[in-house]
Design an enzyme around this catalytic site. Structure first.
Site, mmCIF file in Angstrom:
data_model
loop_
_atom_site.group_PDB
_atom_site.id
_atom_site.type_symbol
_atom_site.label_atom_id
_atom_site.label_comp_id
_atom_site.label_asym_id
_atom_site.label_seq_id
_atom_site.Cartn_x
_atom_site.Cartn_y
_atom_site.Cartn_z
ATOM 1 N N ASP B 26 6.884 1.179 7.689
ATOM 2 C CA ASP B 26 6.037 1.766 6.675
ATOM 3 C C ASP B 26 6.636 1.343 5.212
ATOM 4 O O ASP B 26 7.537 1.987 4.918
ATOM 5 C CB ASP B 26 6.047 3.317 6.899
ATOM 6 N N LYS B 88 4.166 -1.050 -4.956
ATOM 7 C CA LYS B 88 3.091 -1.223 -3.973
ATOM 8 C C LYS B 88 1.701 -1.063 -4.618
ATOM 9 O O LYS B 88 0.817 -1.626 -4.201
ATOM 10 C CB LYS B 88 3.219 -0.087 -2.897
ATOM 11 N N GLU B 188 -2.376 2.331 8.162
ATOM 12 C CA GLU B 188 -1.505 3.224 8.054
ATOM 13 C C GLU B 188 -2.235 4.377 8.914
ATOM 14 O O GLU B 188 -1.454 4.941 9.940
ATOM 15 C CB GLU B 188 -0.914 3.718 6.747
ATOM 16 N N ASP B 210 -4.743 10.695 4.937
ATOM 17 C CA ASP B 210 -3.191 10.206 4.800
ATOM 18 C C ASP B 210 -3.301 10.060 3.225
ATOM 19 O O ASP B 210 -3.791 9.016 2.458
ATOM 20 C CB ASP B 210 -3.243 8.740 5.388
#
Ligand SMILES: [Zn+2]
Lengths: 212, 631
Positions: B26, B88, B188, B210
């Site tokens: 992850d 990211k 994810e 999420d």
């Protein structure tokens, strides 16, 4: 892809397996000799999912068939295999998704059946309505929606459109069962504009709800 | 019911692990987590203190050394100009996109950099987000190899479901640079659902909410007996818990400016305020109020905040996530009460306001019995094992955003609508609008807006060599194919004449092949070795497959061969096996080719026999019965 499907006598041909070079039946997913995955071939969507070619399709049955084939053909099953096998599984899974997408939606399924019978139907584009009765109905509903200015009112129009859609699905099943393709074609046109109307109603409702 | 877990074609190959262990990663905005599953039981890799979270922070020093994780975070205060965090947020972004976010990002951009991809100035270097992500992945790989005592060569890497094509490509490129083979990019929320569903034998409709550090995803899935079917997904690739921190930091900075009578905020103050805000957020998730001190250059300011105040600061962001939940349910034609359960993922879901609003919207208490920081990595690990060892579970995911082409007047014509199951291929026909037009520009876009310039530009290319025709006569068929990783390939063809152009779309903001090759050369020596190892492994897989195929053919039809022919084929098979035992890739392909030659006439005779039996109506039925057996 949107090409017109060619219907063949399934399994009538024998082709060489790319892997062991031996004979494989045209619609086989795997070579019976060496087990290698084969290409998707040119099957109609019903044959691809192992379903009888008719309008009446049980959603649960369609799902079961689709999941069953994807379990064996999905690229996740070939993640560590050779590039050729990976590519074939991707093409197979793509063909399954296309078949599933077409058959799970009654409108697309009906249009597809009509195309298989050699009738031209365009589900995507707006097109023109040449049936005067349908034209009237569509214009009236459109006007009514345009005048609705509260969430409740738009919701009422939406439920009306949804009820009409459900009715048309039933009528469509009856038309196909009676092999009345003209009536089926008319209902496909009706479903198309009812679907658009429902979409517009949903968008309008969301907009009105956000303004509150 | 066919109780076969492995089809003939999918028995795991022996020695498949020569490419190393397969883990789940992850790769998060704030933290990254690595997990591995063995025999279906997943485990998060932890440090000596028991933490599985590795801060996604990289510190660069002038001597060229790179530090990742907690050690790098410590340098954030002392030498901020050498440290990169939250990279990211920049994956797949162009310089233009990032300017729009200016001021909200803790980066110094390299303004002088050329090309589409944004570059960062760090410790005297100019780095792309791909390189920084590769440094994080390299460190994760090294840590994993140390704790597992083995080579880690392959991984399932998770990405936000709402990541666009450019960001997905960038992630895959980063893995390549780090010497990791990406088994699959998995969304994810889908990974979380996998971890959750397998653990709880959940059935029915589930929503996965999420909220990560920098991204928000909401996915609606149908789960039943080993099938995880994503029905719809939505989100915002630039909305996350970091935004809560920014709201609080701005509030603190405004207070500080009033208190100290300062007009200008220094970068150091901004960084301090952000770190304090993060602490405040964590504290207010369990306590009702708190007091914090910000001290920069000896000047102190005191800040008191209670939970109500905190919730007022972040209400708009939380509202936006709920709005996105509503859209996704609408897309799927589902009412909140139809949803059986809501799974919370991401550290930011610990914020009580988030839980409350989610519970309110779905009308039920959300589920969080798997650690929301680790559940994605756990799902990725399970999928990594499923992909390498085999499994009976099935993940069916969708495209998060519509894909289309710019047409006349800057309007977007959608080719693949959002929430279409992948892999998918769809085509659309276009035509020329001028007499004698010989080329057509194709502009590939991703997004839901009507006008091209409001969507994300993925790539531009031209189809040349269209023969002269009157306007509207040419039929240009543009095909979009999205693979199981969610990556797009576009091809275009003039169908009346067959002029064709296949273009593997390299995103406008991605790396060019040259840049990639240069980076591979520049990166550590072993990255190149990793690549060579991978190519060798691939050649071996292919060679072993060829031998197995011939062996099966011999089992079925060896009566078609004379003794001499059989001996020759066996010799060729031995040749391949010997080559596979060695490390010479060319020798392997030569041996495979020799085997091909030795079996050519055997193959012809087998085909003849097959066709004759088919005509007699025997063999085909036998074949069909075998292949059409259903689960
Ligand atoms: Zn074969």
């Amino acid at each position: 892809m949107n090409q017109t499907p060619e219907v063949q006598n399934p399994g009538a041909e024998v082709t060489p397996c790319w892997s062991c070079k031996g004979p494989v039946a045209g619609r086989a997913l795997f070579c019976s000799t060496c087990g290698a995955i084969q290409g998707p071939g040119n099957l109609d969507h019903f044959t691809r999912l192992g379903l009888p070619r008719r309008f009446a399709v049980e959603q649960a049955e369609l799902d079961r068939q689709y999941f069953g084939f994807q379990r064996r053909l999905h690229p996740d099953r070939f993640a560590t295999r050779s590039p050729r096998e990976k590519a074939l599984s991707q093409v197979q899974a793509t063909a399954l998704n296309e078949a599933y997408n077409t058959l799970k939606d009654p409108l697309k399924r009906a249009a597809y059946l009509l195309r298989l019978s050699g009738r031209k139907v365009d589900v995507e584009s707006a097109g023109t309505i040449d049936d005067p009765q349908l034209l009237m109905e569509s214009m009236e509903m459109r006007e009514a929606l345009a005048e609705a200015d509260s969430v409740e009112e738009v919701s009422r129009h939406l439920s009306e459109a949804e009820a009409n859609i459900a009715d048309s699905h039933k009528d469509l099943a009856a038309a196909f069962a009676a092999d009345d393709l003209d009536e089926a074609g008319r209902l496909v046109t009706r479903l198309k504009y009812l679907g658009k109307l429902a979409d517009e109603a949903r968008q309008r409702r969301a907009k009105l709800a956000a303004m509150k | 019911m066919l109780l076969q877990i492995h089809e003939p074609g999918e028995t795991p190959l022996p020695h498949a692990d020569e490419r190393g262990l397969a883990v789940g990663i992850d790769l998060g905005t704030t933290n990254s987590v690595v997990a591995i599953a063995l025999d279906g039981s997943p485990a998060v890799l932890r440090n000596a203190e028991g933490s599985g979270l590795v801060p996604s922070v990289v510190a660069y020093s002038e001597d060229g050394s790179v530090v990742v994780g907690k050690e790098a975070s410590k340098q954030l205060l002392d030498r901020p100009e050498t440290v990169v965090s939250s990279v990211k947020r920049l994956m797949g972004r162009g310089a233009g996109d990032v300017k729009a976010l200016a001021g909200t990002l803790p980066f110094v951009l390299d303004e002088a950099a050329e090309g589409g991809m944004v570059r960062l100035k760090v410790a005297g270097r100019s780095l792309t987000p791909v390189e920084v992500s590769a440094d994080i992945l390299r460190a994760l790989k090294a840590k994993a190899e140390e704790s597992l005592d083995g080579t880690v060569g392959r991984a399932v890497i998770t990405v936000p479901a709402y990541f666009d094509d450019a960001a997905r490509s960038a992630t895959k490129d980063a893995a390549k640079l780090a010497g990791i083979e990406v088994l699959r990019l998995v969304n994810e929320p889908t990974a979380a659902a996998l971890a959750y569903g397998l653990d709880n034998a959940a059935e029915g409709l589930y929503a996965v909410y999420d909220l990560g550090g920098g991204t928000f995803d909401i996915s609606l899935l149908r789960m039943e007996k080993g099938v995880f079917q994503v029905l719809a997904t939505g989100g915002d690739a630039a909305l996350g818990g970091d935004d809560f921190d920014h709201e609080v930091a701005e509030y603190f900075l405004a207070e500080r400016a009033r208190e100290l009578g300062e007009a200008q905020i220094t970068p150091d103050e901004a960084k301090q305020a952000l770190m304090t805000a993060r602490l405040a957020k964590e504290c207010l998730s369990s306590r009702d109020s708190g007091e914090w001190v910000i001290e920069v250059d000896g000047r102190q300011s005191r800040h008191v905040l209670d939970r109500n105040g905190f919730e007022a600061l972040i209400a708009a962001e939380v509202d936006r996530t709920i709005e996105l939940c509503r859209n996704v349910l609408e897309d799927a034609g589902v009412q909140p009460q139809d949803v059986h359960g809501v799974v919370l993922v991401g550290g930011s879901t610990r914020v009580p306001l988030v839980r409350r609003r989610v519970a309110e919207f779905f009308g039920k208490e959300p589920l969080a019995d798997i650690n929301p920081d680790e559940v994605v990595a756990v799902g990725a690990a399970l999928q990594a094992e499923a992909l390498t060892v085999g499994s009976d579970t099935l993940l069916l995911d969708v495209t998060p955003l519509s894909l289309g082409i710019e047409t006349m007047g800057g309007i977007v014509e959608k080719v693949i609508p959002r929430n279409t199951p992948i892999p998918v291929a769809m085509a659309q026909e276009f035509t020329t609008y001028q007499d004698g037009q010989s080329a057509m520009a194709i502009h590939v876009l991703q997004g839901e807006r009507e006008m091209a310039d409001q969507n994300r530009s993925l790539a531009r290319f031209e189809l040349h060599g269209i023969p002269p025709m009157t306007a509207g006569a040419a039929r240009i068929r543009v095909t979009f194919a999205v693979d199981a990783d969610g990556l797009l390939t576009v091809s275009a063809e003039e169908t009346t004449t067959g002029v064709e152009q296949h273009v593997a779309v390299k995103p406008s903001y991605g790396l060019t092949d040259d840049e990639m090759a240069q980076m591979l050369r520049d990166s550590m020596e072993h990255a190149r070795e990793d690549m060579e190892t991978r190519l060798l492994a691939e050649a071996r897989v292919e060679a072993r497959r060829a031998v197995l195929a011939v062996r099966s053919a011999l089992d079925a039809d060896q009566d078609l061969l004379s003794d001499d022919e059989r001996t020759a084929i066996h010799a060729a098979m031995n040749g391949v096996e010997e080559a596979v035992a060695g490390v010479d890739r060319d020798a392997i392909s030569a041996a495979v080719e020799a085997l091909d030659g030795a079996t050519r006439s055997f193959a012809e005779r087998r085909m003849d026999r097959g066709i004759r039996s088919a005509l007699a109506g025997v063999s085909v039925d036998r074949l069909e019965n075998k292949v059409e057996g259903r689960d």
